[in-house]
Design a protein around this motif. Structure first.
Motif, PDB file in Angstrom:
ATOM      1  N   ALA A 126       0.831  -1.207   0.000  1.00 24.74           N
ATOM      2  CA  ALA A 126       0.000   0.000   0.000  1.00 24.74           C
ATOM      3  C   ALA A 126       0.868   1.260   0.000  1.00 24.74           C
ATOM      4  O   ALA A 126       0.565   2.234  -0.701  1.00 24.74           O
ATOM      5  N   VAL A 127       1.951   1.239   0.769  1.00 21.64           N
ATOM      6  CA  VAL A 127       2.871   2.378   0.789  1.00 21.64           C
ATOM      7  C   VAL A 127       3.506   2.563  -0.583  1.00 21.64           C
ATOM      8  O   VAL A 127       3.586   3.689  -1.113  1.00 21.64           O
ATOM      9  N   GLY A 128       3.964   1.454  -1.181  1.00 26.94           N
ATOM     10  CA  GLY A 128       4.566   1.535  -2.512  1.00 26.94           C
ATOM     11  C   GLY A 128       3.585   2.046  -3.545  1.00 26.94           C
ATOM     12  O   GLY A 128       3.940   2.862  -4.416  1.00 26.94           O
ATOM     13  N   LEU A 129       2.333   1.594  -3.466  1.00 25.47           N
ATOM     14  CA  LEU A 129       1.302   2.057  -4.391  1.00 25.47           C
ATOM     15  C   LEU A 129       1.048   3.546  -4.211  1.00 25.47           C
ATOM     16  O   LEU A 129       0.904   4.288  -5.197  1.00 25.47           O
ATOM     17  N   GLY A 130       0.994   4.001  -2.958  1.00 25.39           N
ATOM     18  CA  GLY A 130       0.790   5.425  -2.707  1.00 25.39           C
ATOM     19  C   GLY A 130       1.910   6.271  -3.289  1.00 25.39           C
ATOM     20  O   GLY A 130       1.660   7.306  -3.926  1.00 25.39           O
ATOM     21  N   LEU A 131       3.138   5.841  -3.080  1.00 22.98           N
ATOM     22  CA  LEU A 131       4.279   6.570  -3.639  1.00 22.98           C
ATOM     23  C   LEU A 131       4.240   6.563  -5.165  1.00 22.98           C
ATOM     24  O   LEU A 131       4.556   7.565  -5.814  1.00 22.98           O
ATOM     25  N   LEU A 132       3.841   5.435  -5.734  1.00 23.21           N
ATOM     26  CA  LEU A 132       3.762   5.319  -7.183  1.00 23.21           C
ATOM     27  C   LEU A 132       2.767   6.306  -7.761  1.00 23.21           C
ATOM     28  O   LEU A 132       3.056   6.992  -8.753  1.00 23.21           O
ATOM     29  N   VAL A 133       1.588   6.392  -7.163  1.00 20.59           N
ATOM     30  CA  VAL A 133       0.547   7.294  -7.662  1.00 20.59           C
ATOM     31  C   VAL A 133       0.996   8.750  -7.572  1.00 20.59           C
ATOM     32  O   VAL A 133       0.706   9.563  -8.460  1.00 20.59           O
ATOM     33  N   VAL A 134       1.731   9.081  -6.511  1.00 29.37           N
ATOM     34  CA  VAL A 134       2.224  10.446  -6.356  1.00 29.37           C
ATOM     35  C   VAL A 134       3.307  10.757  -7.381  1.00 29.37           C
ATOM     36  O   VAL A 134       3.311  11.818  -8.022  1.00 29.37           O
ATOM     37  N   LEU A 135       4.237   9.837  -7.556  1.00 28.20           N
ATOM     38  CA  LEU A 135       5.395  10.090  -8.411  1.00 28.20           C
ATOM     39  C   LEU A 135       5.136   9.824  -9.887  1.00 28.20           C
ATOM     40  O   LEU A 135       5.709  10.489 -10.762  1.00 28.20           O
ATOM     41  N   PHE A 136       4.276   8.837 -10.185  1.00 28.67           N
ATOM     42  CA  PHE A 136       4.009   8.429 -11.563  1.00 28.67           C
ATOM     43  C   PHE A 136       2.502   8.299 -11.776  1.00 28.67           C
ATOM     44  O   PHE A 136       1.965   7.190 -11.807  1.00 28.67           O
ATOM     45  N   PRO A 137       1.788   9.417 -11.924  1.00 26.53           N
ATOM     46  CA  PRO A 137       0.325   9.387 -12.035  1.00 26.53           C
ATOM     47  C   PRO A 137      -0.203   8.542 -13.195  1.00 26.53           C
ATOM     48  O   PRO A 137      -1.337   8.072 -13.152  1.00 26.53           O
TER      49      PRO A 137
END
Length: 246
Positions: A215-226
């Motif tokens: 979930a943390v990785g997914l959150g970072l992904l959405v922020v960094l790579f929309p």
């Protein structure tokens, strides 16, 4: 002959085989390390991590074009979640099939590794569920998810095999848990009371930490790579361009 995604049964076989061989590599190299260097835990970890880096890289190269080479329920789960935003990635039946194949493969891989070294298959007694180990699993899994999906989102999937292998190899050493980062592999390692094993009582905590890390990785992904959702079909490697007759 047409170019399209391989049928689900073929992808399931690839996931079962890949996850099984991955666990065989992890457990088998752990047993070999114990036998070769019985009095040096650091050297055992070096031998175990080196085999895993090389083996995982090869498995992704071989099986990635068939199933995407997830070999990991959190990768498949994140792929499904991302794909809901754009109609890409795994469907719900795909996800269920991948999870079953990965888990069955992982258990089988542990049994095969034990058999190769003539070590009886038994339940591990290695307790790993400390606060530090669980935090290590959150960090390891978050980094793995971010790496895999960032490569796909930026059209660098060709680097997935060496990059994922390198990350897991590094995480063996910089995380206190030695980077399981994979619920199926965690379950599979229950069935070998050797260097790479994990006691059943430690598994729920590890899996929970891995899901939090995802979930943390997914959150970072959405922020960094929309735009990451649009590349869900390309995780870990693109598997929609395999030429097949069925």
């Amino acid at each position: 002959m047409t170019s399209h995604q391989p049928p689900l049964w073929r992808r399931a076989v690839a996931e079962l085989l890949g996850t099984g061989l991955l666990v065989s590599i992890v457990v088998g190299s752990g047993i070999a390390a114990q036998q070769l260097s019985p009095n040096d835990v650091g050297l055992q970890l070096l031998q175990n991590s080196t085999a895993t880096v090389l083996g995982l890289t090869v498995l992704i190269l071989i099986l990635g074009p068939v199933s995407g080479a997830h070999f990991n329920p959190v990768v498949s789960l994140v792929d499904w979640v991302l794909g809901r935003r754009s109609g890409t990635g795994l469907t719900l039946p795909d996800l269920g099939t991948y999870l079953v194949a990965q888990t069955v493969g992982a258990i089988g891989g542990s049994v095969v590794a034990n058999a190769m070294f003539e070590v009886g298959t038994s339940i591990s007694v290695t307790d790993r569920a400390t606060t530090g180990h669980l935090l290590g699993e959150v960090v390891a899994t978050a980094g793995l998810v971010l790496l895999i999906f960032a490569l796909a989102a930026t059209n660098r999937g060709v680097l997935a095999a060496p990059a994922v292998g390198a990350y897991i190899g590094a995480a063996y050493w910089f995380t206190s848990s030695t980077s399981f980062a994979n619920p199926a592999v965690t379950v599979g390692r229950i069935f070998s009371d050797t260097f790479a094993g994990i006691a059943p009582a430690s598994v729920p905590g590890f899996v929970a930490a891995q899901l939090i890390g995802a979930a943390v990785g997914l959150g970072l992904l959405v922020v960094l790579f929309p735009s990451a959702a649009r590349s869900a079909d390309d995780v870990v490697l693109a598997h929609s361009s395999v030429t097949t007759t069925s």
